[in-house]
Design an enzyme around this catalytic site. Structure first.
Site, PDB file in Angstrom:
ATOM      1  N   GLU A 143      42.453  45.961  47.903  1.00  7.14           N
ATOM      2  CA  GLU A 143      41.062  44.906  47.889  1.00  7.14           C
ATOM      3  C   GLU A 143      41.816  43.433  48.223  1.00  7.14           C
ATOM      4  OE1 GLU A 143      38.811  44.107  44.386  1.00  7.14           O
ATOM      5  OE2 GLU A 143      37.062  43.453  45.572  1.00  7.14           O
TER       6      GLU A 143
ATOM      7  N   LYS B 292      32.465  36.075  26.868  1.00  8.48           N
ATOM      8  CA  LYS B 292      34.116  36.041  26.864  1.00  8.48           C
ATOM      9  C   LYS B 292      33.949  35.479  28.435  1.00  8.48           C
ATOM     10  CE  LYS B 292      37.999  36.728  28.219  1.00  8.48           C
ATOM     11  NZ  LYS B 292      38.585  35.715  28.889  1.00  8.48           N
TER      12      LYS B 292
ATOM     13  N   GLU C 207      30.860  46.341  36.571  1.00  2.00           N
ATOM     14  CA  GLU C 207      31.050  45.926  37.994  1.00  2.00           C
ATOM     15  C   GLU C 207      32.498  45.726  38.414  1.00  2.00           C
ATOM     16  OE1 GLU C 207      28.753  46.155  39.663  1.00  2.00           O
ATOM     17  OE2 GLU C 207      26.704  45.685  38.629  1.00  2.00           O
TER      18      GLU C 207
ATOM     19  N   CYS D 205      33.392  40.404  45.200  1.00  2.00           N
ATOM     20  CA  CYS D 205      33.819  42.135  45.090  1.00  2.00           C
ATOM     21  C   CYS D 205      33.333  42.652  46.207  1.00  2.00           C
ATOM     22  CB  CYS D 205      33.574  42.432  43.675  1.00  2.00           C
ATOM     23  SG  CYS D 205      32.159  41.862  43.128  1.00  2.00           S
TER      24      CYS D 205
HETATM   25  P1  ADP Z   1      40.211  39.262  37.866  1.00  2.83           P
HETATM   26  O1  ADP Z   1      41.005  40.024  38.815  1.00  2.83           O
HETATM   27  O2  ADP Z   1      38.840  38.913  38.828  1.00  2.83           O
HETATM   28  O3  ADP Z   1      40.490  37.986  37.267  1.00  2.83           O
HETATM   29  P2  ADP Z   1      40.402  40.664  35.521  1.00  2.83           P
HETATM   30  O4  ADP Z   1      39.737  41.936  35.316  1.00  2.83           O
HETATM   31  O5  ADP Z   1      41.927  40.375  35.406  1.00  2.83           O
HETATM   32  O6  ADP Z   1      39.875  40.381  36.995  1.00  2.83           O
HETATM   33  O7  ADP Z   1      39.428  39.650  34.629  1.00  2.83           O
HETATM   34  C1  ADP Z   1      38.167  39.440  34.585  1.00  2.83           C
HETATM   35  C2  ADP Z   1      37.719  39.067  33.071  1.00  2.83           C
HETATM   36  O8  ADP Z   1      38.286  40.158  32.329  1.00  2.83           O
HETATM   37  C3  ADP Z   1      38.197  37.853  32.751  1.00  2.83           C
HETATM   38  O9  ADP Z   1      37.379  37.271  31.830  1.00  2.83           O
HETATM   39  C4  ADP Z   1      39.427  38.199  31.886  1.00  2.83           C
HETATM   40  O10 ADP Z   1      40.008  37.184  31.144  1.00  2.83           O
HETATM   41  C5  ADP Z   1      39.167  39.250  31.234  1.00  2.83           C
HETATM   42  N1  ADP Z   1      40.232  40.446  30.833  1.00  2.83           N
HETATM   43  C6  ADP Z   1      41.465  40.519  31.699  1.00  2.83           C
HETATM   44  N2  ADP Z   1      42.252  41.308  30.816  1.00  2.83           N
HETATM   45  C7  ADP Z   1      41.631  41.584  29.781  1.00  2.83           C
HETATM   46  C8  ADP Z   1      41.733  42.706  28.712  1.00  2.83           C
HETATM   47  N3  ADP Z   1      42.928  43.268  28.529  1.00  2.83           N
HETATM   48  N4  ADP Z   1      40.953  42.646  27.789  1.00  2.83           N
HETATM   49  C9  ADP Z   1      39.607  42.026  27.719  1.00  2.83           C
HETATM   50  N5  ADP Z   1      39.500  41.160  29.004  1.00  2.83           N
HETATM   51  C10 ADP Z   1      40.182  41.122  29.850  1.00  2.83           C
END
Ligand code: ADP
Length: 482
Positions: A386, A180, A255, A289
């Site tokens: 961060e 995903k 990560e 990161c």
């Molecule tokens: P960033 O701050 O780098 O956007 P996130 O952790 O919000 O980091 O997002 C990283 C990935 O995790 C993206 O692919 C996002 O769609 C996915 N993501 C965000 N929230 C969820 C969740 N509750 N469950 C699964 N995947 C998620």
């Protein structure tokens, strides 16, 4: 979309070798962060389509696992070659959806491809052990086997490399994968799927599901067919996914966030330190990161380092990543801009001074000026959180022990950097920093041959290197009686 090969621009998800829309036909619009214009759309899929992808990955598993490592390596090598053949198109697609300058995007494609090449080879070296028996009539054998169906959830800051760093070792080891990608940057992921298909990687081995993070993530973490999740993203989401994986005791690799200290000691080569700070802090507009988040400069060189860094930062060219000569693109969205503004306002309120930048840019939208703050007090938010943007806060320190304590005073532990020439200090400080990665006299530490990963709240597991494939393997011990 101006590409040499337009069929790399895919607006459907890739499940079991087929390009598919969401069941109800819903889509997510993807925009260009440089101008907020729509680029296209991808299916907004949920649990049902994710389940189909997982079942497809499970059907593909027995045949994929049964190939020899060399047979898998041949297909992966083809995938690598196709990525390099289409490097320009893949880079353009990435700049359009992510914003990074084209030269940086081209660099990322080569970096991303290198994981496929490396792990294709590494897959041939998944050695086991024979252990001298504990009894005269016993022979003990250890083999390593692919863990099974795996899931990956990836972020937008490295739309290609964060995928191949997971898919490379997974596929080389004999696992299948459902990915995903971040909804901001799905086209890079779908282009990789198109090339995987052209490379002859069998249907179901590598699947890309686009859509609702919560719905797709929930299925990936709760479906018992998935044996492992690899996630790159924020610590909060990582924590949540790890908790979701606890039910089935799935293996997890995470990560997560960082809060990298970048330390300049009095004995450092200052020009090199400036060069390293520029690369570590301002690459990808500060959205990696492992970006330096806090710069600690020893008092004897504080003023001259600040001056040299200011000169270098003022040469950076902000603009649309497709414009030649641009070194710094836009931030990913307005939320990212707000976070940088919040950190600057907080530090200034507590006594810091802006010596360059400090504002949104005349280009508007998501563009933010590369910024340096001096005299930043230890209580500023940016010391703890961060920023993920083009902000370099300079803290002053007196001695080694103090700076090590400050550098380690964080829940995170991904990357740290320091510049020093005294050999004893290099070892002392390198060993004392509580981080998974330490850059010494360099600001660039990522490559496919080295183990990348963090300690503490920065994550679990390592990606890249000979260690990176271990996360996709299970150890089996066979006790043989004679
Ligand atoms: P960033 O701050 O780098 O956007 P996130 O952790 O919000 O980091 O997002 C990283 C990935 O995790 C993206 O692919 C996002 O769609 C996915 N993501 C965000 N929230 C969820 C969740 N509750 N469950 C699964 N995947 C998620």
């Amino acid at each position: 979309m101006q590409l040499n090969d337009l069929s790399l621009f895919r607006q459907q998800a890739y499940i079991e070798g087929e390009w598919r829309d969401a069941h109800g036909g819903e889509t997510i619009t993807v925009t260009n962060p440089a101008n907020d214009q729509p680029l296209g759309s991808v299916p907004k899929m949920g649990a049902e389509e994710t389940r189909a992808a997982i079942e497809g990955a499970n059907r593909a598993l027995p045949a994929w696992r049964a190939l020899t490592a060399k047979e898998r390596a041949t297909l992966l090598r083809r995938w690598f070659d196709l990525m390099m053949t289409h490097q320009d198109d893949l880079a353009r697609l990435m700049t359009l959806e992510q914003g990074k300058p084209l030269a940086e995007a081209k660099g990322e494609i080569a970096y991303a491809a290198s994981f496929i090449e490396w792990f294709a080879e590494e897959g041939k070296r998944i050695y086991g052990d024979t252990i001298p028996g504990h009894q005269a009539d016993k022979r003990l054998l250890v083999i390593k086997q692919p863990i099974g169906v795996t899931a990956a959830i990836t972020p937008w800051n490295f739309p290609s490399a964060m995928i191949t760093r997971k898919a490379g070792p997974a596929l080389a080891a004999g696992c299948t994968m459902v990915l995903k990608p971040a909804s901001q940057t799905p086209f890079s992921a779908l282009a990789l799927a198109e090339l995987a298909s052209r490379a002859g990687i069998p249907a179901g081995v590598f699947n890309v599901v686009t859509g609702s993070a919560a719905a797709v993530g929930n299925e990936l973490t709760s479906n018992p067919l998935v044996r492992k999740l690899s996630f790159t993203g924020s610590t909060d989401v990582g924590r949540q996914l790890m908790a979701q994986c606890a039910k089935d005791i799935k293996k997890v690799s995470l990560e997560l966030g960082g809060n990298a200290p970048f330390i300049v000691f009095d004995d450092a080569d200052l020009d090199k330190a400036v060069e390293g700070a520029l690369a570590s802090k301002f690459r990808n507009a500060g959205q990696t990161c492992v970006c330096a988040n806090r710069l600690y400069v020893q008092e004897g060189v504080y003023a001259s380092f600040a001056e040299k860094l200011q000169l270098a930062v003022e040469k950076l060219q902000l603009g649309d990543g497709l414009t030649p000569g641009v070194t710094t693109g836009p931030l990913i969205d307005s939320k990212a801009v707000a976070k940088v503004q919040e950190h600057i306002a907080d530090a200034v309120e507590k006594g810091a001074r802006i010596i360059t930048g400090g504002n949104t840019h005349a280009l508007g939208g998501n563009f933010f000026q590369p910024t340096i703050l001096v005299d930043v007090p230890a209580c500023a938010k940016v010391a703890k959180e961060e920023t993920f943007g083009p902000l370099a806060p300079l803290f002053r320190f007196k001695d080694e022990a103090d700076v090590i304590a400050m550098a380690n005073d964080t829940e995170f532990g991904l990357a740290a950097y320091f510049y020093a020439r005294d050999m004893s200090r290099v070892f002392r400080v390198g060993e004392a920093l509580e981080y998974g990665i330490v850059g010494i006299n360099t600001g660039i530490i990522s490559n496919e041959v080295a183990p990348f990963g963090g300690v503490k709240a920065s994550g679990l597991g390592r990606e890249g290197s000979k260690y990176g494939i271990e996360d996709y393997l299970e150890i089996k011990y066979m006790c043989i009686g004679l």
